[in-house]
Design an enzyme around this catalytic site. Structure first.
Site, PDB file in Angstrom:
ATOM      1  N   HIS A 141       0.807  -1.130  -0.057  1.00  0.00           N
ATOM      2  CA  HIS A 141       0.091   0.011   0.022  1.00  0.00           C
ATOM      3  C   HIS A 141       0.821   1.187   0.218  1.00  0.00           C
ATOM      4  CE1 HIS A 141      -2.599   3.074   1.117  1.00  0.00           C
ATOM      5  NE2 HIS A 141      -2.287   3.115   2.501  1.00  0.00           N
TER       6      HIS A 141
ATOM      7  N   GLU B  51       1.126   5.586  12.880  1.00  0.00           N
ATOM      8  CA  GLU B  51      -0.207   5.373  13.107  1.00  0.00           C
ATOM      9  C   GLU B  51      -0.394   3.883  13.583  1.00  0.00           C
ATOM     10  OE1 GLU B  51      -2.221   7.643  13.681  1.00  0.00           O
ATOM     11  OE2 GLU B  51      -4.045   6.167  13.982  1.00  0.00           O
ATOM     12  N   ASP B  52       0.404   2.998  12.925  1.00  0.00           N
ATOM     13  CA  ASP B  52      -0.055   1.573  12.820  1.00  0.00           C
ATOM     14  C   ASP B  52       1.312   0.819  13.455  1.00  0.00           C
ATOM     15  OD1 ASP B  52      -2.236   2.298  11.881  1.00  0.00           O
ATOM     16  OD2 ASP B  52      -1.796   1.731   9.869  1.00  0.00           O
TER      17      ASP B  52
ATOM     18  N   ASP C 125      -2.668   8.824  -0.802  1.00  0.00           N
ATOM     19  CA  ASP C 125      -3.159   7.604  -0.071  1.00  0.00           C
ATOM     20  C   ASP C 125      -4.474   7.371  -0.352  1.00  0.00           C
ATOM     21  OD1 ASP C 125      -3.420   5.957   2.305  1.00  0.00           O
ATOM     22  OD2 ASP C 125      -3.784   7.497   3.574  1.00  0.00           O
TER      23      ASP C 125
HETATM   24 MN    MN Z   1      -2.488   4.710   3.949  1.00  0.00          MN
END
Ligand code: MN
Length: 724
Positions: A72, A100-101, A163
């Protein structure tokens, strides 16, 4: 709205960013080959390092499609690379979901790839938290403004758009409700932003994919109708194109000629909004002619007008007078064979690129050119020119109104708990927000919650935060509040409240409040403790009424005074001297500092009322405060201005195990005039240790100075302030 839609002439070209079935896997090597065409080898290497970090951080994570997650961010980077965005934007695209992840922190990105990349990633992460879920057009407009206001750098928006574009390309992997929510948000928020930045190619694709995901049936019906008409007119279309190409050859003009297709979403919207039938909307051919330079554009126009008769009143010269988003082209409508109208757009290659990629075209990076901040300046310069243009042509478009927010930020946009968006002047505090919601809310507020964390009323707000006001029935405006508000409404309301509280009323109210507070501590009605005169003296009150007045106007807290009176009576006449004032709003009250979060002067603080303990001062973000805040036993407090005291603060260091590290740390701290009052070392492994320290500091600045020095010690790998 935008001129592109109100103007009858222009039609939608074939999306050029749409890649016919994407190759199975777009690999980092594929990305690098694109980058090598326009970036320095060093920059490509840095981006490759970003890829290694991203791939490692996302290792084991999967997308909803089942694909490894890293594909991604790679795809997002590809979209930006194809627009020839600068190296920082590409690196940020690869790392955009990392904060974030994954456990990777902003600092790590800043250290390895520079502050610009860290800022871009952080900016994109913040936008990720915003979720738009309203059907109201007005809310969509505010939401778009908020997004632009939150992006400290326009590249944040460009990464976010890329994105979203890739998420839309893969949206079918999501559950239906989520798919619809994302599609609606794309159509109402992201596509208009792309439009405002002049990025037509991305806008068209977002609209196409959004339409398909939100209304799959309508999309399929329209698509079938378009295919059918195209089939019917294929022969005629080829003939027209052939005539045009031959005519250009006669004029010895080099040009690229191609037919254009209308975007299904714009056809759909035109039918819906103007109540038109499909044939009324889809009734023309559209052709684009792209040439080398501006002069040739006008020669092509002449050639076309000798080939077919032009339709009067439909010629537009957007080259001499560009549209507000920088769009340039010649538009004309011709009567083709059998009188069928043909729309023609004529423009140069450069104009075509600006029309397709808009603001991104201005980031074009040439090797050996100035670095990206110069590119950024150019882009802003472009926006400014475009704005002047808008003034000159008197063409009041919404486009610049919105982008302007980013250039001259003077508002913040925050959410109410119900998801409505409120606009406040920059620098507005929680108290301004409370008064903006309602005067009664402002008059009775005690604290605010920002993104669910308790914070003092004086906290300045930032775009994108969700703000909730905590009120208490007994709370009243205090004169000190005038220092924390910047809006006229809040100031006016506080003043008028303070004035309206007449003295006698305040005295009576104050006496009542104090008696109630004493009743909770076992006193009878109207009974005042014997320690009252002594307290009056320490508090510098002339008489009882003076104290009651202070209580009645909210200058002093009844519970605080009651506790002090009770304590004074119990201690008898020992008369210990009053400790120096540390916290405003808690004069004479039993006061302690929470061990859980060890606040130091300069930290945002709140007090919690605890039976038998008086007021305990916590840091605003402390989890323990959140636990009691619902019971309303939270009071608003402030640090006193001048403090000559020291406060414990916890810090945690991770250091490489080398001889003398601890000594260097200790001497650095003491060189800053601070004491170490506690040290715990926990060995992580033979290479590194984690050290917890309690350092006595005067205030936040003092602590920040110490931390900055500690960061200079090479063996210190990680450093942070901790709660305890
Ligand atoms: Mn993204």
């Amino acid at each position: 709205m935008s001129s592109e839609h109100s103007d009858p002439a222009p039609e939608e070209p074939v999306p050029s960013l749409r890649h016919a079935p994407e190759p199975e896997r777009f690999l980092v090597s594929d990305l690098c080959s694109i980058l090598e065409t326009y970036l320095e080898p060093e920059e490509v290497k840095t981006i490759y390092r970003a890829y290694l970090l991203g791939a490692d951080a996302h290792d084991g994570q999967l997308r909803a499609s089942g694909e490894a997650y890293i594909y991604h961010p790679l795809a997002v980077a590809r979209i930006l690379a194809e627009m020839h965005m600068d190296a920082d934007s590409i690196a940020a695209a690869i790392l955009h979901d990392v904060i974030e992840d994954t456990p990777v922190e902003r600092d790590a990105i800043s250290e390895q790839f520079g502050e610009d990349v860290a800022m871009l990633v952080d900016g994109v992460s913040k936008l990720t938290h915003l979720k738009f879920d309203s059907r109201e057009e007005a809310q969509a407009a505010s939401f778009r403004k908020m997004m632009l206001a939150m992006a400290s750098d326009l590249r944040v928006i460009l990464v976010k758009l890329a994105d979203r574009l890739h998420n839309m390309r893969t949206v079918m992997a999501l559950r239906p409700e989520k798919r619809r929510r994302i599609a609606r948000e794309t159509l109402e928020v992201y596509a208009p932003i792309a439009q405002r930045l002049g990025m037509s190619a991305i806008r068209r694709e977002l609209e196409q994919l959004g339409f398909e995901a939100l209304y799959p049936m309508r999309y399929r019906v329209l698509e079938a109708s378009v295919q059918k008409i195209k089939g019917m007119r294929k022969e005629l279309m080829r003939k027209v194109e052939g005539s045009i190409v031959r005519r250009l050859e006669e004029y010895d003009i080099q040009a690229r000629v191609y037919g254009r297709e209308k975007n299904l979403w714009s056809i759909y919207r035109k039918m819906r909004d103007k109540h038109l039938s499909f044939s009324e909307v889809f009734d023309v051919f559209a052709i684009r002619i792209v040439v080398e330079n501006k002069d040739t554009c006008y020669r092509v126009l002449g050639a076309m007008h000798t080939l077919y008769k032009p339709k009067p009143g439909r010629f537009k010269d957007y080259i001499a007078i560009p549209k507000a988003n920088g769009y340039q082209s010649l538009h004309t409508v011709l009567f083709g064979p059998h009188g069928i109208p043909i729309e023609v757009q004529i423009r140069t290659i450069a104009m075509d690129q600006v029309a397709e990629t808009g603001i991104a075209a201005h980031w074009h990076y040439k090797s050996g050119d100035e670095h990206s901040t110069a590119a950024q300046r150019r882009a802003h310069e472009w926006l400014r020119t475009v704005m002047d243009l808008q003034h000159n042509t008197g063409n009041a478009l919404e486009f610049m109104e919105n982008v302007k927010v980013d250039l001259f930020p003077d508002e913040v946009y925050v959410f109410t708990p119900r998801g409505e968006i409120m606009e406040l002047p920059r620098g507005a505090t929680g108290l301004d927000f409370a008064y903006a919601v309602h005067t009664d809310i402002g008059n009775s507020c005690v604290a605010i919650k920002i993104d669910r964390h308790l914070a003092p009323l004086s906290t300045p707000l930032q775009s994108g935060q969700t703000v909730e006001v905590i009120t208490a029935p007994n709370a009243r405006p205090r004169s000190a509040w005038l220092n924390y508000v910047i809006t006229a409404k809040a100031r006016h309301n506080i003043r008028s409240f303070l004035k309206s509280v007449r003295r006698q009323e305040a005295v009576e109210q104050g006496r009542l409040l104090l008696e109630n507070a004493l009743a909770q501590r076992g006193y009878h009605q109207h009974e005042l403790p014997k320690s009252l005169p002594a307290l009056l003296e320490t508090l510098n009150c002339k008489d009882e009424d003076d104290l009651f007045f202070d209580i009645g106007t909210g200058e002093r807290l009844p519970a605080v005074i009651a506790a002090k009176l009770v304590a004074g009576t119990q201690q008898g006449e020992q008369g210990e001297s009053e400790p120096p004032l540390i916290i405003q709003g808690a004069e004479g009250m039993v006061l302690s500092f929470a061990n859980c979060c060890t606040p130091i002067p300069g930290d945002p603080i709140v007090g919690t009322m605890t039976a038998g303990k008086g007021i305990v001062i916590h840091r605003g973000e402390c989890a323990n405060v959140r636990r009691v805040s619902d019971s309303g036993r939270v009071v608003s407090v402030e640090w006193a201005a001048e403090l000559d005291d020291e406060f414990p603060a916890g810090i945690r260091l991770v250091t490489r195990n080398e001889r003398g590290v601890l000594a260097r740390i200790a001497s650095t701290i003491s060189s800053q005039g601070a004491n170490i009052s506690g040290v715990t070392i926990s060995d992580e492994d033979s290479m590194a240790s984690t050290i917890h320290m309690v350092v006595d500091v005067r205030n936040r600045k003092h602590l920040a100075d110490i931390l900055r020095r500690l960061r200079h010690i090479p063996e210190v790998v990680k450093l942070m302030r901790v709660l305890a």
